[in-house]
Design an enzyme around this catalytic site. Structure first.
Site, PDB file in Angstrom:
ATOM      1  N   LYS A  92       0.844  -1.206   0.000  1.00 53.49           N
ATOM      2  CA  LYS A  92       0.000   0.000   0.000  1.00 53.49           C
ATOM      3  C   LYS A  92       0.876   1.251   0.000  1.00 53.49           C
ATOM      4  CE  LYS A  92      -3.994   1.897   2.576  1.00 53.49           C
ATOM      5  NZ  LYS A  92      -4.910   1.677   3.703  1.00 53.49           N
ATOM      6  N   SER A 138      -9.824   1.734   2.660  1.00 56.67           N
ATOM      7  CA  SER A 138      -8.902   2.517   1.859  1.00 56.67           C
ATOM      8  C   SER A 138      -7.876   1.676   1.096  1.00 56.67           C
ATOM      9  CB  SER A 138      -8.165   3.508   2.754  1.00 56.67           C
ATOM     10  OG  SER A 138      -7.367   2.823   3.703  1.00 56.67           O
ATOM     11  N   SER A 142     -10.212  -0.893   6.701  1.00 58.44           N
ATOM     12  CA  SER A 142      -9.566  -0.620   5.416  1.00 58.44           C
ATOM     13  C   SER A 142      -8.862  -1.802   4.771  1.00 58.44           C
ATOM     14  CB  SER A 142      -8.579   0.543   5.551  1.00 58.44           C
ATOM     15  OG  SER A 142      -9.281   1.756   5.609  1.00 58.44           O
TER      16      SER A 142
END
Ligand SMILES: [Zn+2]
Lengths: 485, 506
Positions: free
Chosen positions: A78, A153, A177
């Protein structure tokens, strides 16, 4: 040979036997990303250094030197996690040009296990969002439907695994997330116990809630990664000193006598009926494996989202203060004095959702409001923790849906923040309480969208989550379904 | 250097008002002390002063994204030690809070500090005036909390729009902020407080308190309580910053009291009419001037720092730190007065020089068996040398053992004071020991027969003087002592005098 659908465990086996080189493995995934990601947009950047890193691993292996547990395995990380020498944007214009000087502890651990970081995945800006629509680098599409969001996210990390662009990825989970995008994209995602994985190098959203974890196609693959990234880090004061088990060792232990609590608050109004029936079917599978199920209550669940949306913005408003235009961040070109520099740089550098949460948090911490918001939310948080403590006196795991709905359409909730925030309704409590939780695929709706099953466990009992998930995945094939099949 | 107390820096009107008891000056202090740790409060960077800008920084103290703080245990220990020396309650549970504000030398956009659970709670410090400018007073301490320092901004002063420069070397160094209650009543008291505080901190070794390096910084809060009719009216509180020395602090507080009295006479504004104002001390012009209120109206939005865990302090840890403290300045003074017969003022001067000087004195006093003599010699000869050379006692060329040997000879009558001082000077100049210096000066013992023949010679050669003595002018013998010194500098003048008097039967 199509490597893309092989599990991480299988890839590691073939790499280890010499059947497959790290270089060809890395190349094959980078090729796939090049071919397919332009429409998906799951990556913000791919790592140029990946091929040479893979070659170096092959070289070491061929000369008989020791290699790490994940030698040659491609991993997507990420973009809110720092990678030395590789741009790390957190999905924000603010950090468009930011290249960290150091690796996050957890990236260091991956690299010392000889995993190959192949790229940085797209995300909601500073991890604020549930759809990956809030990225300066564009929306990521759901591999199951280009009309739908991948969740967020960690939407890029979920989408790239679902689209077979990476065998495993790393996400971060502040209120769901990892789990919510895992559910939306039909993959397995684990949010470990708070403190289990070092946060050093994770660009903070809400420090008391953030936790890094693995995303993969199976629980077994998540376990492989967990073995590498877990453990105490002296650079992170909130990092736990608890022993780390071998998470792959107990995957095949029986579920006989395991007590699973069905959280009644997770089956209320707003839950999609197709999700409800998929979850109910899953319960039957687990019962058939010898688990006992019992209804339990987490009575403060209705307050969890409100609590979360006070605490997280409060911490974020302070965590994001460092992005001020002074050094490495975006700086407005036209500012005439210090105050203007701050205001314009932040106005230009942050997106709307981030600004909204900074303002929420700033307001809630202000003199005269602190007690009513932050302090009260902290008290409710303790009550939520207490709910879990009581529940775990009766049961070993807590089961429910990961999300009330499947992936929603791109743009569907952008004008309705509350609807968006309710996507976190079943996931935020685990962050508030610090307990580990996993989402695994447990069905497809009639529209062909994946459904996620959430399991939560006592602190530091990720092993049980992975075991139950693995046993479930031995009985079902939801986790092997591919979007384009 | 010895701190000498000047009279309060009041103007005439204020002095009169205070002495008539019409006005009471109310002073509280906030003192920032840089703790003497090798590394910063939350990272491993060096705290050494004077390195080139931005060379003692890392991802943590520059607030890079993803970096996290880790507490320096040493800073906690030094804070506890300070708290114990200042009679503070030591918190069993202490935590970290973020103080949020924007400034370019604050890279995280917040300072890690302590809001509601400071490491040290209430305490006190007793101050006395060695020359009696004020009555002894107990200054109560509100709290002492640990926090990280900010960096240093260097603004372009040319007004030509140049860039400001920032040095982050200092960012993250540990500061202990000690806050007093508004318990001081004059600038002299404030100065005495600061002097005693600094002395304590250096005695217990928690800080070098170097004000030039910014290792001890002081802000003062001052206002007046004015008697009007039967009522007491308080003037608005002013916080004075930038008081760069104790002398400056004394002057700034004195100036500010006078300014407030004047202003009150003009506009009659009370504490209810105006918020706290910040003013800076301008040392060149000897005035306080209003400061740009960059933070004054700010809401710092304190909240617990989620990156750090709260600290619990065990009783056993406090006990073991207690054992490291040793005698404090006040206890040393008492010891010097009670057990060594020093006058309070002399004890104050001696202790004011630091623990090493006191230890030097004790070795000499015990060794030569004469505290009074040791006090005179250390207090005068040694301290004069240190004052003139600006050196610390460890640079003094004469060791405590050598000084002891010298004074033992004086005590035994082998050397008179004058000769002994010559010997000392020779020891310093030639960096040699007592005996070598005496040899170099040709000093050797003179036996009784030599003394007698010397005295006989003096009597024979100076009949006039002898007659004067016999006539009752005892002082006339002094002339013979002088001559004796020329004939034989080693002859003990006291012995020569006694012998002459005996021989002439006076
Ligand atoms: Zn540092």
């Amino acid at each position: 040979m199509d490597l893309s659908t092989l599990s991480a465990a299988e890839l590691v086996k073939r790499l280890s036997s010499g059947e497959l080189t790290a270089e060809s493995c890395t190349e094959s995934f980078l090729e796939r990303i090049k071919d397919r990601d332009s429409s998906l947009n799951s990556f913000v950047s791919t790592a140029e250094s990946a091929i040479s890193a893979a070659q170096a691993i092959d070289e070491r292996r061929s000369t008989g030197q020791a290699v790490g547990a994940l030698a040659g395995l491609p991993v997507a990380v990420k973009d809110g996690i720092c990678t030395a020498g590789i741009a790390t944007t957190a999905g924000s214009r603010m950090l468009e040009k930011f290249v960290p000087a150091f690796d996050a502890t957890m990236v260091k651990q991956l690299l010392s296990a000889d995993a190959v970081v192949i790229g940085k995945t797209n995300m909601d800006e500073f991890a604020m969002g549930s759809s990956t629509e809030n990225s300066f680098f564009g929306v990521t599409k759901n591999p199951w439907s280009d009309q739908h969001v991948p969740g967020g996210s960690s939407g890029g990390s979920a989408a790239c695994v679902a689209a077979d662009l990476a065998p495993v990825s790393i996400g971060s989970d502040t209120g769901g997330s990892i789990r919510q995008p895992a559910a939306f994209c039909g993959i397995t995602g684990l949010k470990p116990t708070y403190g289990r994985v070092s946060r050093f190098g994770l660009i903070a959203f809400a420090s008391s809630l953030d936790q890094i974890g693995p995303m993969a196609r199976s629980a077994e693959d998540c376990g492989l990664v967990m073995n590498v990234i877990s453990g105490h880090d002296s650079n992170d004061s909130t990092s736990a000193k608890n022993d780390v088990p071998d998470f792959t060792q107990t995957l095949n232990d029986s579920l006989k006598g395991l007590r699973i609590g069905i959280c009644k608050e997770h089956f209320g109004e707003g839950l999609d009926s197709e999700i409800e029936s998929a979850v109910n079917e899953s319960v039957k599978v687990l019962e058939s494996l010898g688990a006992e199920t019992v209804e339990i209550s987490l009575p403060h669940t209705p307050y969890a989202v409100a609590t979360y949306y006070v605490i997280a913005p409060c911490e974020a408003s302070s965590n994001l203060a460092r992005f001020d235009g002074v050094r490495y961040t975006h700086r407005a070109a036209t500012a005439k004095d210090l105050t203007e520099m701050y205001c314009q740089s932040r106005a230009e550098g942050f997106g709307e959702e981030v600004k909204k949460r900074i303002m929420l948090g700033t307001y809630a911490l202000s003199s005269g409001y602190y007690d009513a918001y932050y302090l009260k939310a902290s008290k409710v948080r303790r009550m939520i923790k207490h709910d879990y403590d009581s529940a775990f006196e009766k049961v070993d795991l807590i089961l429910g849906p990961t999300t009330p709905t499947t992936a929603f359409k791109i743009g569907e909730h952008t004008q309705n923040a509350l609807a968006m925030y309710l996507a976190d309704i079943y996931t935020v409590s685990a962050n508030l309480a610090g307990v580990p939780a996993i989402s695994i695929p447990c069905g497809l709706t009639s529209a062909g969208m994946p459904v996620g099953l959430q399991l939560q466990a006592r602190s530091f009992d990720e092993a049980s989550l992975l075991r139950v998930a693995h046993q479930f995945q031995l009985q079902t094939d939801w986790h092997t379904r591919r979007p384009n099949a | 250097m010895s701190e000498t107390f000047t009279s309060p820096q009041f103007d005439q009107a204020t002095r009169d008002a205070v002495s008539n008891d019409d006005v009471t000056v109310i002073i509280g202090l906030e003192v920032h002390v840089q703790l003497d740790t090798e590394s910063k409060l939350f990272c491993g960077c060096s705290t050494e002063f004077g390195a080139p800008p931005n060379t003692q920084t890392c991802a943590v103290c520059t607030g890079m994204p993803g970096s996290l703080p880790v507490i320096n245990e040493r800073a906690l220990q030094l804070s506890i030690k300070t708290g114990l020396a200042l009679n503070c309650e030591i918190a069993r549970y202490t935590k970290w809070d973020r103080k949020n504000y924007f400034y370019p030398d604050l890279p995280k956009g917040y300072q890690i500090s302590q809001f509601d659970k400071p490491i040290c709670g209430q305490g006190y410090l007793d101050i006395t005036a060695p020359k009696g400018e004020f009555e002894p007073r107990r200054v109560e301490l509100e709290r002492a909390h640990l926090e990280e320092d900010a960096g240093k901004s260097m603004h372009d002063e040319s007004q030509r729009g140049g860039n400001s420069k920032i040095d982050l070397n200092r960012t993250g160094t540990p500061l202990l902020e000690i806050v007093t209650k508004p318990d001081m009543r004059s600038p002299a008291e404030a100065r005495a407080f600061l002097t005693e505080l600094k002395l304590i901190l250096t005695y217990i070794g928690v800080s070098d308190c170097n004000m030039q390096h910014g290792n001890l910084r002081c802000d003062g809060n001052v206002n007046l309580h004015i008697k009007v009719g039967g009522e007491k009216i308080a003037t608005p509180i002013v916080e004075i910053k930038n008081m760069n020395s104790f002398r400056a602090a004394e002057r700034a507080l004195g100036y500010e009291a006078g300014r407030q009295l004047k202003l009150w006479k003009q506009n009659g504004k009370t504490i209810a009419d105006a918020p706290k104002q910040t003013r800076g001390w301008n040392d060149a012009d000897q005035v306080t001037t209003p400061q740009r209120e960059k933070e004054e109206s700010a809401d710092y939005r304190y909240f617990p720092d989620p990156d750090l865990i709260a600290v619990t302090i065990e009783e056993s840890e406090i006990e073991s730190i207690k054992k490291e403290i040793g005698r404090l300045p006040a206890q040393w003074r008492e010891l010097l007065i009670k057990e060594h017969g020093l006058k309070p003022y002399d004890a104050g001067v001696m202790v004011g020089q630091g623990a090493e000087v006191v230890e030097y004195f004790l070795v000499v006093a015990q060794g030569c068996g004469n505290s009074k003599m040791a006090s005179n010699w250390v207090g005068q000869e040694v301290l004069r040398f240190l004052n003139e050379s600006g050196e610390a006692i460890d640079a003094y060329p004469v060791s405590a053992d050598q000084m002891t040997e010298l004074l033992t000879k004086v005590n035994a009558g082998e050397l008179d004071q004058t000769r002994a001082k010559e010997v000392l000077q020779e020891m310093i100049d030639s960096k040699i020991e007592v005996q070598a210096a005496m040899d170099k000066l040709g000093i050797k013992a003179v036996d009784n027969s030599e003394i007698e023949s010397l005295c006989r010679q003096l009597i024979d050669e100076n009949p006039d003087v002898i007659q004067q003595i016999k006539d009752g002018n005892g002082k006339a013998v002094g002339a013979l002592i002088g001559k004796s010194r020329k004939l034989n500098p080693n002859a003990n003048p006291g012995l020569v005098k006694d012998t002459i008097l005996k021989m002439i039967g006076a």
